[in-house]
Enzyme design. Structure first.
Site, PDB file in Angstrom:
ATOM      1  N   HIS A  53     -20.336 -16.855  16.730  1.00  0.00           N
ATOM      2  CA  HIS A  53     -20.885 -17.741  15.704  1.00  0.00           C
ATOM      3  C   HIS A  53     -19.784 -18.206  14.760  1.00  0.00           C
ATOM      4  O   HIS A  53     -18.681 -17.669  14.755  1.00  0.00           O
ATOM      5  CB  HIS A  53     -21.986 -17.036  14.897  1.00  0.00           C
ATOM      6  CG  HIS A  53     -23.298 -16.962  15.605  1.00  0.00           C
ATOM      7  ND1 HIS A  53     -23.605 -15.961  16.477  1.00  0.00           N
ATOM      8  CD2 HIS A  53     -24.387 -17.785  15.564  1.00  0.00           C
ATOM      9  CE1 HIS A  53     -24.837 -16.150  16.950  1.00  0.00           C
ATOM     10  NE2 HIS A  53     -25.322 -17.248  16.412  1.00  0.00           N
ATOM     11  N   LYS A  89     -21.356 -17.038   9.108  1.00  0.00           N
ATOM     12  CA  LYS A  89     -22.543 -16.237   9.421  1.00  0.00           C
ATOM     13  C   LYS A  89     -22.419 -14.856   8.799  1.00  0.00           C
ATOM     14  O   LYS A  89     -21.413 -14.164   8.974  1.00  0.00           O
ATOM     15  CB  LYS A  89     -22.741 -16.125  10.931  1.00  0.00           C
ATOM     16  CG  LYS A  89     -24.033 -15.400  11.293  1.00  0.00           C
ATOM     17  CD  LYS A  89     -24.428 -15.644  12.732  1.00  0.00           C
ATOM     18  CE  LYS A  89     -25.731 -14.907  13.075  1.00  0.00           C
ATOM     19  NZ  LYS A  89     -26.867 -15.378  12.263  1.00  0.00           N
TER      20      LYS A  89
END
Length: 233
Positions: free
Chosen positions: A131, A135
Site C-alpha cells: 500500500h 496507510k
C-alpha cells in the site's frame, strides 16, 4: 439519497464525487474538528474516518437511527460491541475491510482456493500486501480478511506479520509510494507455486462499492456484509 460523510480525506472526497455522479446528495461532512452534524437529514452514513474515531461515529449514527456503511480499519476490537448496539437499536450496518467489488469477488475466490488447497499438505500459504506510505495500519484490513478466509477453510489457526510457523499464515506488509492496494496469496511446494493476485489501480473501486452498499441498505434492518450486497451468501 442523502449521505453523511464521516472522514473527509482522499476516500471521503472520492465517495462524494461518485455519490453525486449517481444522483445522491452529501448533507454532512464530519471530520477532525467538526463539532456537530444534523443526523435528521441523513439517509445513510458512510464512514472512512480514523481508527480512533470510527467506533464513536458508528454508535452515534445508530443512536440517531442512521444506517452505517463503514470502511475504516484498525478499530475492530470493538466490532462486536458495534454489532450489539446496532441490534439493540434495530439499526442497519455494513462493515467491510474493502468495498471494492473486485476485491469482494477476490475474497470468494480466496476461500474456494483455500478449501481446495487444504487437502494438499505439501503446499504452504503466505501473503503479501502493498500500500501507499500514508496507510496507517499493517497488515491491511483486506489482508486480514483474506487470512481469515483461509483459516476458515483450512487447518491454519492464525496469521502473523512477516514470519510464522506451520499453523499460522505469514503476512508481509510493504509501504511504497502511492500504491492503491495490491494483495497476493501464494501457495508453494517444492515443485511449484500457485498465486492469486488483486491489484487496485486507484481508489475509485473502493468508493463505488461503498456507495452501492449505501444504496442497497436503504430500508433494511440488521448487520450485513458485501456478500449480501453482491448476493454471494
Amino acid at each position: 439519497m442523502n449521505i453523511g460523510l464521516f472522514g473527509y480525506g482522499k476516500m471521503g472526497k472520492m465517495i462524494e464525487q461518485i455519490a453525486q455522479q449517481r444522483g445522491h446528495s452529501i448533507v454532512a461532512k464530519v471530520d477532525v474538528g467538526t463539532k456537530e452534524a444534523d443526523y435528521s437529514k441523513m439517509d445513510v452514513a458512510i464512514d472512512f474516518s480514523t481508527p480512533d474515531a470510527a467506533y464513536q461515529n458508528i454508535i452515534t449514527c445508530f443512536e440517531n437511527k442512521v444506517p452505517v456503511i463503514s470502511g475504516t480499519t484498525g478499530w475492530l476490537e470493538r466490532y462486536a460491541e458495534a454489532v450489539k448496539h446496532c441490534q439493540e437499536k434495530k439499526g442497519a450496518f455494513i462493515y467491510a475491510s474493502n468495498f471494492s467489488l473486485g476485491v469482494n469477488l477476490f475474497f470468494e475466490l480466496n476461500e474456494q482456493l483455500a478449501s481446495m488447497m487444504s487437502k494438499l499438505e505439501q503446499y504452504s500459504v503466505s501473503m503479501e500486501e502493498i500500500h501507499h506510505t500514508q496507510k496507517l495500519d499493517a497488515p491491511s484490513g483486506t489482508a486480514i480478511t483474506l487470512a481469515e478466509g483461509i483459516i476458515e477453510h483450512s487447518s491454519y489457526k492464525t496469521w502473523k506479520s512477516e514470519t510464522a510457523d506451520e499453523k499460522s499464515i505469514p503476512i508481509t506488509s510493504k509501504r511504497e509510494g502511492a500504491v492503491a492496494g495490491t494483495h497476493i496469496v501464494s501457495y508453494e511446494s517444492e515443485v511449484d507455486k500457485i498465486e492469486i493476485k488483486h491489484v487496485a489501480h486507484n481508489r475509485k473501486g473502493f468508493a463505488l462499492g461503498a456507495v452501492i452498499a449505501a444504496e442497497w441498505i436503504q430500508g433494511k434492518t440488521g448487520v450485513f456484509s458485501m456478500k449480501d450486497v453482491l448476493n454471494l451468501s
